[in-house]
Write an enzyme that holds these catalytic residues in place. Sequence first.
Site, PDB file in Angstrom:
ATOM      1  CG  HIS A 190      -2.237  -0.655   0.981  1.00  0.00           C
ATOM      2  ND1 HIS A 190      -2.371  -2.021   0.930  1.00  0.00           N
ATOM      3  CD2 HIS A 190      -3.479  -0.155   0.737  1.00  0.00           C
ATOM      4  CE1 HIS A 190      -3.636  -2.324   0.689  1.00  0.00           C
ATOM      5  NE2 HIS A 190      -4.328  -1.212   0.556  1.00  0.00           N
ATOM      6  CE  LYS A 232      -7.042 -10.761  11.208  1.00  0.00           C
ATOM      7  NZ  LYS A 232      -6.760 -10.082  12.475  1.00  0.00           N
TER       8      LYS A 232
END
Lengths: 185, 281
Positions: A39, A104
């Site tokens: 990222h 999650k």
Amino acid sequence: MSERKKITAPFADEVVKELKMGDGVLMSGVIYTARDAAHKKLVELINEGKELPFDMQGAVIYYVGPSPAPPGYAIGSAGPTTSYRMDPYAPLLIEHGMKGMIGKGQRNQAVLDAMQKYGAVYFAATGGTAALIARSIKKAEVIAYPELGAEAIRRLEVEDFPCIVANDAHGGNLFAEGPEKYKEA
Amino acid sequence: MRDFNVSDVIEPVKKLCIEANTILPEDVKKKLLDAKEKETSPVGKEVLAQIEENMEISATEKLPLCQDTGFAVLFVEAGQDVHFVGGDITDAINEGVRQGYTDGYLRKSIVDDPVVERKNTKDNTPAVIHWSIVPGDKVKITVAPKGGGSENMSTVKMMKPADGLNGIKDFVVEWVRNAGGNPCPPVVVGVGVGGTFEKVAFLAKKALLRDIGDRNPNPVFADAEKEVLERINKTGVGPMGLGGKTTALEVYFETHPCHIASMPVAINVNCHAARHQSVIL
């Protein structure tokens, strides 16, 4: 769980609009993997105006660092990692066309705001069910940053990947509303 | 004195690393299955059903339960009548970890420098090894792979003696509530109380090795374990934080005498894949 919605990635705004908090989803198509390290690199590329390793329009990013594939397997175990570590980067990717994230754990307000503003969905997969999820991954190919090992960006072909809409583009937040519903103390 | 060749730990450590990552202890498995039956949230039930299916696939196909095959945390109890010969015992244990994570297709998750370079060591070494010297001439090795997601939701707080047991209970309940879905609930919660700053963290970690239902021998802390477990399961956090009645599988307190000025408390959270395997050599 009731009926599951079948969707195909990448997807357009119409699909985003239809998905509601709590929907069970079976995802097929092409998705991309990225964790913190990847990222950081994607955001640097955007800030430098450079080309990304995959088309971000309608893209779904799965937060995962798989275990190595044993012989005969497309991928090793491949469950979701905790999403909040990607929160500093996600809003910019959403602004640049990303429509879905699979991970999650809860997200921060900046991510939820970007999801509502530009239209994106956050899907929760079940952490620690990595062998089960691996069955729905039919093909995996490293397309960028192989030096990152488990954290490299992979292109995954998936079939009926099981997940749940945790945050929709309309402000629905299962991480807030779910616990509120079952709270006794 | 029993001479123990250090190379004799390599194969057992390798095997423990692989087994711990593919086979869940029976007590944890049973508790998860019970929880699935009792869960009232449809989403929660579905999550627990996926966890059950995953356990079966993992055991039959020898695939890791979770892709995060953890930091290799080892507890080694060495008998005081054991004499290690033939090399460096720490190197030998790390060789076992290296072989286990490589041959077992387990993920390598350790970076050398924690801040700047963060370069992967590519074989999941070095392990974290906790040694204790015990009477006898045996060596007991426990491998407890620890995932990053739940470890990140752990903490140490230097509480005041005046905070008392109620203060500790509230701290643990609220901490687990706020962790939400991050540590992969239903979690196992290890609580260390007493000792010093570093001792209390060790107690919390060691608590995670206990068997489900194994209560603290002191009735005060045994009751605290039951009460905190019940209260955590009333938070509504539920499986994966998506809402439900199953937030924790078990709470364990481990205590140690402490300084008159102190009451350290540590919380080490473990995910539902509460992995650990042992061998006695």
